[in-house]
Structure formats: structure tokens, C-alpha cells
Write a protein that holds these residues in place. Sequence first.
Motif, PDB file in Angstrom:
ATOM      1  N   PHE A 142       0.820  -1.208   0.000  1.00  0.00           N
ATOM      2  CA  PHE A 142       0.000   0.000   0.000  1.00  0.00           C
ATOM      3  C   PHE A 142       0.860   1.268   0.000  1.00  0.00           C
ATOM      4  CE2 PHE A 142      -3.913  -2.032   2.315  1.00  0.00           C
ATOM      5  CZ  PHE A 142      -4.089  -2.882   1.232  1.00  0.00           C
ATOM      6  N   GLU A 143       1.853   1.301   0.870  1.00  0.00           N
ATOM      7  CA  GLU A 143       2.630   2.539   1.029  1.00  0.00           C
ATOM      8  C   GLU A 143       3.393   2.896  -0.244  1.00  0.00           C
ATOM      9  OE1 GLU A 143       5.717   4.776   4.078  1.00  0.00           O
ATOM     10  OE2 GLU A 143       4.991   2.750   4.516  1.00  0.00           O
ATOM     11  N   ARG A 144       4.053   1.926  -0.858  1.00  0.00           N
ATOM     12  CA  ARG A 144       4.821   2.224  -2.068  1.00  0.00           C
ATOM     13  C   ARG A 144       3.925   2.721  -3.201  1.00  0.00           C
ATOM     14  NH1 ARG A 144       8.046  -3.014  -3.531  1.00  0.00           N
ATOM     15  NH2 ARG A 144       8.720  -1.748  -5.317  1.00  0.00           N
ATOM     16  N   VAL A 145       2.797   2.069  -3.380  1.00  0.00           N
ATOM     17  CA  VAL A 145       1.917   2.427  -4.495  1.00  0.00           C
ATOM     18  C   VAL A 145       1.227   3.759  -4.242  1.00  0.00           C
ATOM     19  CG1 VAL A 145      -0.186   1.768  -5.724  1.00  0.00           C
ATOM     20  CG2 VAL A 145       1.612   0.066  -5.295  1.00  0.00           C
ATOM     21  N   ILE A 146       0.696   3.959  -3.060  1.00  0.00           N
ATOM     22  CA  ILE A 146      -0.027   5.200  -2.775  1.00  0.00           C
ATOM     23  C   ILE A 146       0.920   6.395  -2.780  1.00  0.00           C
ATOM     24  CG2 ILE A 146      -1.420   6.421  -1.057  1.00  0.00           C
ATOM     25  CD1 ILE A 146      -2.604   3.668  -0.317  1.00  0.00           C
ATOM     26  N   LYS A 147       2.124   6.206  -2.278  1.00  0.00           N
ATOM     27  CA  LYS A 147       3.121   7.280  -2.329  1.00  0.00           C
ATOM     28  C   LYS A 147       3.449   7.636  -3.772  1.00  0.00           C
ATOM     29  CE  LYS A 147       7.750   8.545  -0.733  1.00  0.00           C
ATOM     30  NZ  LYS A 147       8.971   8.099  -0.010  1.00  0.00           N
ATOM     31  N   ALA A 148       3.633   6.631  -4.620  1.00  0.00           N
ATOM     32  CA  ALA A 148       3.921   6.887  -6.032  1.00  0.00           C
ATOM     33  C   ALA A 148       2.758   7.590  -6.719  1.00  0.00           C
ATOM     34  CB  ALA A 148       4.242   5.575  -6.747  1.00  0.00           C
ATOM     35  N   ALA A 149       1.523   7.164  -6.394  1.00  0.00           N
ATOM     36  CA  ALA A 149       0.342   7.804  -6.979  1.00  0.00           C
ATOM     37  C   ALA A 149       0.291   9.283  -6.595  1.00  0.00           C
ATOM     38  CB  ALA A 149      -0.921   7.079  -6.529  1.00  0.00           C
TER      39      ALA A 149
END
Length: 248
Positions: A142-149
Amino acid sequence: MKIVVDTHTHTLASGHAYSSLLENAQAAAEAGLALLCVTDHAPSMPGAPHFWHFANQKILPRFLHGVGLLRGIEANIINPAGEIDITPQVAEHLDWILASFHEPVFRPADRETHTQTLLNVIQSGRVDALGHLGNPNFDFDFERVIKAAAECGVVIEINNSSLSGSRVGSAPRCEDIASLAKELGARITTGSDAHFAADVGNFTSVKALLDYVAMPEELVVTANAQRFLAFLLERGHHPIPEFSGMTS
């Protein structure tokens, strides 16, 4: 929180939905929406329409029953490279591109594969939003993807259908996704994922979740029509002159 845009709806053309565009627009008007995104399933989904269906959306009026229509698609994420099943030539004429994992198109794999796939989708610059991420069949970091988004200006969908039982096990994951989006400053979009007109503009579960996590209103791009249209311009979509007078 008031929500005036439904960014995820299906018509009969999707093959497993049951209402026409006219019926969806009427339901949107009755729900008090300002804008309605038409997002039928892209061609790789079983039963979905040919790409001509999307290329021909230019014939649609900009308003039906007083509701503004946005020409869109729910694209399928088709491989770990993060590619989607719509050509740039067709995408150029769309107002809104939502991309999602669907089991018939992308076989569920492992957490790292899903994570890297979503990162590739985000970094491709080809999609505006990621759909129904709460699906437990497609676990990811979750953290990696949401941060990238957040960094790339891609919005995260909170999907009312997922919260209402269509994807079992999604609700607690959606809560975690929404909480992390708030923490990281990632913007949110709201989709009914309606496959029947009566569900268009139904955000009962979405609103409850956003209230529960105390989501700041300014992070919800669908809370205001002007904000949503400004987001589309930010993403590089063409201005829509017919909507220039919208204030709500």
C-alpha cells in the motif's frame, strides 16, 4: 461530505451491466450529481465492447438530464509492465481513464508482482486513477503504491461496490488504503461502480468510510465539479468548453 461526480459507472455495453446511458444519466440527475463518467469495460474484459465503442464517444452530448457527461473507460491492466488495453489513439479522445485489475484479464500473482505492476501503471502516465484497489486477490504494498500515486498525480478510487460486498474482503483493506492516502496526501476519487442505474451516485459506504478516517475534503477530487475538471486539465486532458460555467 458532498460528492458531485461519479467516476465509475457501466452501461449495457459492458456485457454484465443492465442499464442504458440514458437511464444512468437520469439516475445521476436524481442523485444530484453534476458530472457522470461513462466507464464501460475495455475490450480485453469478456463481454466488453470493441474499441470502436470508445472511439465513438465523441457523438455523445455533453449533457443528459442536466448532468455533464465525461467520456471515459475502465481499462484493464493487462501485464506486469503496466500496460492497458486501449491504444493511445483512442485514449487521446477520452476525458477520463480509470485502470483496474480484473481476474479474467490479469491472473492474480504475488504481492511484489502486483506492487511493481501498479507502479509501472502509475509511471506510464497513461491513467488518471486506479480502480478498486481493495480487492484482496491483488494484494500489494500500500505505502509504495499510494506514495507513487501521490507523487505522480494519479488518484486512488474508493469504490462503493467493493465496500458493499462485491469483492469479499475489500472493506478493511479500503479503510487502510484511505487512511494511508490521507497520511501521504494522495488524492481520492469516488466511484459507485454501478452496473445498474439505481446504484449510480450511491456513495453511502464511501461517505461512511471517508468520514470514519476523517479524510480532508480537499483530497477528494469529486467533492467539487470545478476541482475535478481542474484535475483533468492537470492530467493533460483537453479542456471541455461546455463545462466552463460549472461552479458546484
